[in-house]
Scaffold this motif. Structure first.
Motif, PDB file in Angstrom:
ATOM      1  N   GLY A  42       9.629   2.118  -0.085  1.00 43.11           N
ATOM      2  CA  GLY A  42       9.159   3.490  -0.255  1.00 43.11           C
ATOM      3  C   GLY A  42       9.321   3.954  -1.695  1.00 43.11           C
ATOM      4  O   GLY A  42       8.434   4.616  -2.255  1.00 43.11           O
ATOM      5  N   PHE A  43      10.446   3.610  -2.319  1.00 39.05           N
ATOM      6  CA  PHE A  43      10.689   3.960  -3.715  1.00 39.05           C
ATOM      7  C   PHE A  43       9.655   3.299  -4.628  1.00 39.05           C
ATOM      8  O   PHE A  43       9.090   3.941  -5.525  1.00 39.05           O
ATOM      9  CB  PHE A  43      12.113   3.525  -4.107  1.00 39.05           C
ATOM     10  CG  PHE A  43      12.491   3.844  -5.517  1.00 39.05           C
ATOM     11  CD1 PHE A  43      12.820   5.136  -5.881  1.00 39.05           C
ATOM     12  CD2 PHE A  43      12.517   2.849  -6.488  1.00 39.05           C
ATOM     13  CE1 PHE A  43      13.175   5.438  -7.195  1.00 39.05           C
ATOM     14  CE2 PHE A  43      12.870   3.135  -7.789  1.00 39.05           C
ATOM     15  CZ  PHE A  43      13.197   4.438  -8.141  1.00 39.05           C
ATOM     16  N   ILE A  44       9.378   2.024  -4.389  1.00 39.79           N
ATOM     17  CA  ILE A  44       8.387   1.300  -5.189  1.00 39.79           C
ATOM     18  C   ILE A  44       6.994   1.891  -4.971  1.00 39.79           C
ATOM     19  O   ILE A  44       6.215   2.052  -5.916  1.00 39.79           O
ATOM     20  CB  ILE A  44       8.419  -0.202  -4.856  1.00 39.79           C
ATOM     21  CG1 ILE A  44       9.741  -0.797  -5.336  1.00 39.79           C
ATOM     22  CG2 ILE A  44       7.233  -0.942  -5.457  1.00 39.79           C
ATOM     23  CD1 ILE A  44      10.015  -2.198  -4.851  1.00 39.79           C
ATOM     24  N   THR A  45       6.680   2.261  -3.730  1.00 37.71           N
ATOM     25  CA  THR A  45       5.383   2.862  -3.425  1.00 37.71           C
ATOM     26  C   THR A  45       5.219   4.200  -4.135  1.00 37.71           C
ATOM     27  O   THR A  45       4.165   4.489  -4.706  1.00 37.71           O
ATOM     28  CB  THR A  45       5.220   3.038  -1.906  1.00 37.71           C
ATOM     29  OG1 THR A  45       5.324   1.763  -1.282  1.00 37.71           O
ATOM     30  CG2 THR A  45       3.886   3.661  -1.555  1.00 37.71           C
ATOM     31  N   LEU A  46       6.267   5.021  -4.125  1.00 38.10           N
ATOM     32  CA  LEU A  46       6.202   6.301  -4.831  1.00 38.10           C
ATOM     33  C   LEU A  46       5.949   6.097  -6.320  1.00 38.10           C
ATOM     34  O   LEU A  46       5.169   6.830  -6.935  1.00 38.10           O
ATOM     35  CB  LEU A  46       7.486   7.095  -4.619  1.00 38.10           C
ATOM     36  CG  LEU A  46       7.670   7.713  -3.246  1.00 38.10           C
ATOM     37  CD1 LEU A  46       9.029   8.386  -3.137  1.00 38.10           C
ATOM     38  CD2 LEU A  46       6.556   8.699  -2.944  1.00 38.10           C
ATOM     39  N   SER A  47       6.588   5.095  -6.903  1.00 38.27           N
ATOM     40  CA  SER A  47       6.378   4.806  -8.318  1.00 38.27           C
ATOM     41  C   SER A  47       4.933   4.396  -8.589  1.00 38.27           C
ATOM     42  O   SER A  47       4.308   4.863  -9.541  1.00 38.27           O
ATOM     43  CB  SER A  47       7.329   3.709  -8.784  1.00 38.27           C
ATOM     44  OG  SER A  47       7.027   3.331 -10.106  1.00 38.27           O
ATOM     45  N   SER A  48       4.387   3.505  -7.758  1.00 34.03           N
ATOM     46  CA  SER A  48       3.018   3.032  -7.992  1.00 34.03           C
ATOM     47  C   SER A  48       2.002   4.150  -7.768  1.00 34.03           C
ATOM     48  O   SER A  48       1.004   4.236  -8.485  1.00 34.03           O
ATOM     49  CB  SER A  48       2.700   1.822  -7.111  1.00 34.03           C
ATOM     50  OG  SER A  48       2.693   2.182  -5.745  1.00 34.03           O
ATOM     51  N   LEU A  49       2.258   5.031  -6.796  1.00 33.59           N
ATOM     52  CA  LEU A  49       1.346   6.162  -6.587  1.00 33.59           C
ATOM     53  C   LEU A  49       1.436   7.155  -7.740  1.00 33.59           C
ATOM     54  O   LEU A  49       0.431   7.713  -8.175  1.00 33.59           O
ATOM     55  CB  LEU A  49       1.660   6.855  -5.263  1.00 33.59           C
ATOM     56  CG  LEU A  49       1.325   6.060  -4.002  1.00 33.59           C
ATOM     57  CD1 LEU A  49       1.822   6.790  -2.769  1.00 33.59           C
ATOM     58  CD2 LEU A  49      -0.158   5.782  -3.907  1.00 33.59           C
ATOM     59  N   TYR A  50       2.632   7.374  -8.255  1.00 30.52           N
ATOM     60  CA  TYR A  50       2.828   8.292  -9.378  1.00 30.52           C
ATOM     61  C   TYR A  50       2.087   7.817 -10.624  1.00 30.52           C
ATOM     62  O   TYR A  50       1.532   8.619 -11.375  1.00 30.52           O
ATOM     63  CB  TYR A  50       4.330   8.436  -9.664  1.00 30.52           C
ATOM     64  CG  TYR A  50       4.656   9.078 -10.983  1.00 30.52           C
ATOM     65  CD1 TYR A  50       4.376  10.420 -11.223  1.00 30.52           C
ATOM     66  CD2 TYR A  50       5.239   8.338 -12.003  1.00 30.52           C
ATOM     67  CE1 TYR A  50       4.678  11.013 -12.432  1.00 30.52           C
ATOM     68  CE2 TYR A  50       5.546   8.922 -13.220  1.00 30.52           C
ATOM     69  CZ  TYR A  50       5.250  10.257 -13.425  1.00 30.52           C
ATOM     70  OH  TYR A  50       5.545  10.822 -14.631  1.00 30.52           O
ATOM     71  N   ARG A  51       2.030   6.499 -10.836  1.00 32.62           N
ATOM     72  CA  ARG A  51       1.416   5.952 -12.049  1.00 32.62           C
ATOM     73  C   ARG A  51      -0.096   6.156 -12.108  1.00 32.62           C
ATOM     74  O   ARG A  51      -0.708   5.925 -13.144  1.00 32.62           O
ATOM     75  CB  ARG A  51       1.768   4.478 -12.206  1.00 32.62           C
ATOM     76  CG  ARG A  51       3.228   4.276 -12.567  1.00 32.62           C
ATOM     77  CD  ARG A  51       3.563   2.807 -12.666  1.00 32.62           C
ATOM     78  NE  ARG A  51       3.030   2.203 -13.850  1.00 32.62           N
ATOM     79  CZ  ARG A  51       3.688   2.065 -14.996  1.00 32.62           C
ATOM     80  NH1 ARG A  51       4.912   2.482 -15.094  1.00 32.62           N
ATOM     81  NH2 ARG A  51       3.124   1.490 -16.034  1.00 32.62           N
ATOM     82  N   VAL A  52      -0.722   6.571 -10.999  1.00 36.87           N
ATOM     83  CA  VAL A  52      -2.170   6.817 -11.012  1.00 36.87           C
ATOM     84  C   VAL A  52      -2.494   8.310 -10.978  1.00 36.87           C
ATOM     85  O   VAL A  52      -3.650   8.688 -10.849  1.00 36.87           O
ATOM     86  CB  VAL A  52      -2.894   6.079  -9.853  1.00 36.87           C
ATOM     87  CG1 VAL A  52      -2.746   4.583 -10.000  1.00 36.87           C
ATOM     88  CG2 VAL A  52      -2.404   6.543  -8.501  1.00 36.87           C
ATOM     89  N   THR A  53      -1.490   9.161 -11.128  1.00 41.44           N
ATOM     90  CA  THR A  53      -1.715  10.606 -11.104  1.00 41.44           C
ATOM     91  C   THR A  53      -1.930  11.165 -12.519  1.00 41.44           C
ATOM     92  O   THR A  53      -1.492  10.567 -13.502  1.00 41.44           O
ATOM     93  CB  THR A  53      -0.512  11.344 -10.470  1.00 41.44           C
ATOM     94  OG1 THR A  53       0.645  11.142 -11.294  1.00 41.44           O
ATOM     95  CG2 THR A  53      -0.251  10.870  -9.061  1.00 41.44           C
ATOM     96  N   PRO A  54      -2.569  12.315 -12.621  1.00 44.33           N
ATOM     97  CA  PRO A  54      -2.718  12.965 -13.930  1.00 44.33           C
ATOM     98  C   PRO A  54      -1.370  13.359 -14.550  1.00 44.33           C
ATOM     99  O   PRO A  54      -1.245  13.421 -15.772  1.00 44.33           O
ATOM    100  CB  PRO A  54      -3.565  14.204 -13.631  1.00 44.33           C
ATOM    101  CG  PRO A  54      -4.260  13.910 -12.361  1.00 44.33           C
ATOM    102  CD  PRO A  54      -3.360  12.995 -11.589  1.00 44.33           C
ATOM    103  N   LEU A  55      -0.368  13.602 -13.713  1.00 50.28           N
ATOM    104  CA  LEU A  55       0.961  13.939 -14.232  1.00 50.28           C
ATOM    105  C   LEU A  55       1.533  12.792 -15.057  1.00 50.28           C
ATOM    106  O   LEU A  55       2.132  13.004 -16.111  1.00 50.28           O
ATOM    107  CB  LEU A  55       1.909  14.289 -13.079  1.00 50.28           C
ATOM    108  CG  LEU A  55       3.354  14.593 -13.463  1.00 50.28           C
ATOM    109  CD1 LEU A  55       3.424  15.824 -14.365  1.00 50.28           C
ATOM    110  CD2 LEU A  55       4.201  14.783 -12.219  1.00 50.28           C
ATOM    111  N   PHE A  56       1.328  11.559 -14.589  1.00 49.67           N
ATOM    112  CA  PHE A  56       1.808  10.386 -15.327  1.00 49.67           C
ATOM    113  C   PHE A  56       1.137  10.306 -16.696  1.00 49.67           C
ATOM    114  O   PHE A  56       1.789  10.068 -17.706  1.00 49.67           O
ATOM    115  CB  PHE A  56       1.542   9.111 -14.522  1.00 49.67           C
ATOM    116  CG  PHE A  56       1.947   7.854 -15.223  1.00 49.67           C
ATOM    117  CD1 PHE A  56       3.277   7.502 -15.341  1.00 49.67           C
ATOM    118  CD2 PHE A  56       0.998   7.009 -15.785  1.00 49.67           C
ATOM    119  CE1 PHE A  56       3.662   6.343 -15.984  1.00 49.67           C
ATOM    120  CE2 PHE A  56       1.369   5.850 -16.430  1.00 49.67           C
ATOM    121  CZ  PHE A  56       2.705   5.510 -16.528  1.00 49.67           C
ATOM    122  N   VAL A  57      -0.160  10.526 -16.731  1.00 45.53           N
ATOM    123  CA  VAL A  57      -0.898  10.487 -18.000  1.00 45.53           C
ATOM    124  C   VAL A  57      -0.425  11.609 -18.918  1.00 45.53           C
ATOM    125  O   VAL A  57      -0.245  11.408 -20.121  1.00 45.53           O
ATOM    126  CB  VAL A  57      -2.423  10.579 -17.746  1.00 45.53           C
ATOM    127  CG1 VAL A  57      -3.191  10.664 -19.046  1.00 45.53           C
ATOM    128  CG2 VAL A  57      -2.891   9.389 -16.921  1.00 45.53           C
TER     129      VAL A  57
END
Length: 150
Positions: A42-57
């Motif tokens: 779940g932690f790894i999934t949250l990280s990978s989902l976060y990396r495709v959000t505008p917030l990450f950019v």
């Protein structure tokens, strides 16, 4: 790299949903090891989902990842989970032979054929326009700048 991040996020989310379904609908939830594995995934999934959000950019702008010193270009690559960055790699601007720009990635080759790669959070057009701001006309004329074809 952005397309790869999106694919990894989809795969990671699918596996996380399967693991959660197994955890909820089977007696595996009694196992502490399996519960720990589900939480880790779940932690790894949250990280990978976060990396495709505008917030990450927004939190990782290109101005923080590609910088110019007086006569050096600093490349800082994104790596690992969430906003982890590798330490900067420096190359003398006068020693740069070629720059290859791809989607979310830049490859810099110097006169000694040493290759430095940086993974970024932006697309190739943003990388190219930022390089145009960092390098002078004369420097860009001396460097072979290419866009990767996919």
């Amino acid at each position: 790299m952005l397309a790869i991040n999106k694919l990894l996020a989809k795969i990671s989310l699918t596996i996380a949903l399967v693991l959660i379904a197994l955890w909820v609908f089977t007696p595996l939830w009694h196992s502490a090891a399996f519960s720990l594995f589900v939480m880790l995934w779940g932690f790894i999934t949250l990280s990978s989902l976060y990396r495709v959000t505008p917030l990450f950019v927004a939190r990782n702008p290109i101005t923080d990842l590609l910088k110019r010193d007086v006569n050096q270009l600093a490349l800082i690559s994104l790596a690992g989970l969430f906003d982890f960055k590798r330490k900067a790699e420096f190359v003398l601007i006068g020693q740069i032979k070629q720059i290859e720009i791809g989607e979310g990635i830049i490859h810099v080759t110097d006169v000694n054929d040493q290759l430095i790669t940086a993974v970024l959070s932006v697309n190739s057009s943003q990388i190219n326009s930022h390089l145009a701001q960092l390098l002078s006309e004369r420097e860009r004329a001396q460097i072979d700048i290419r866009l990767q074809t996919q």
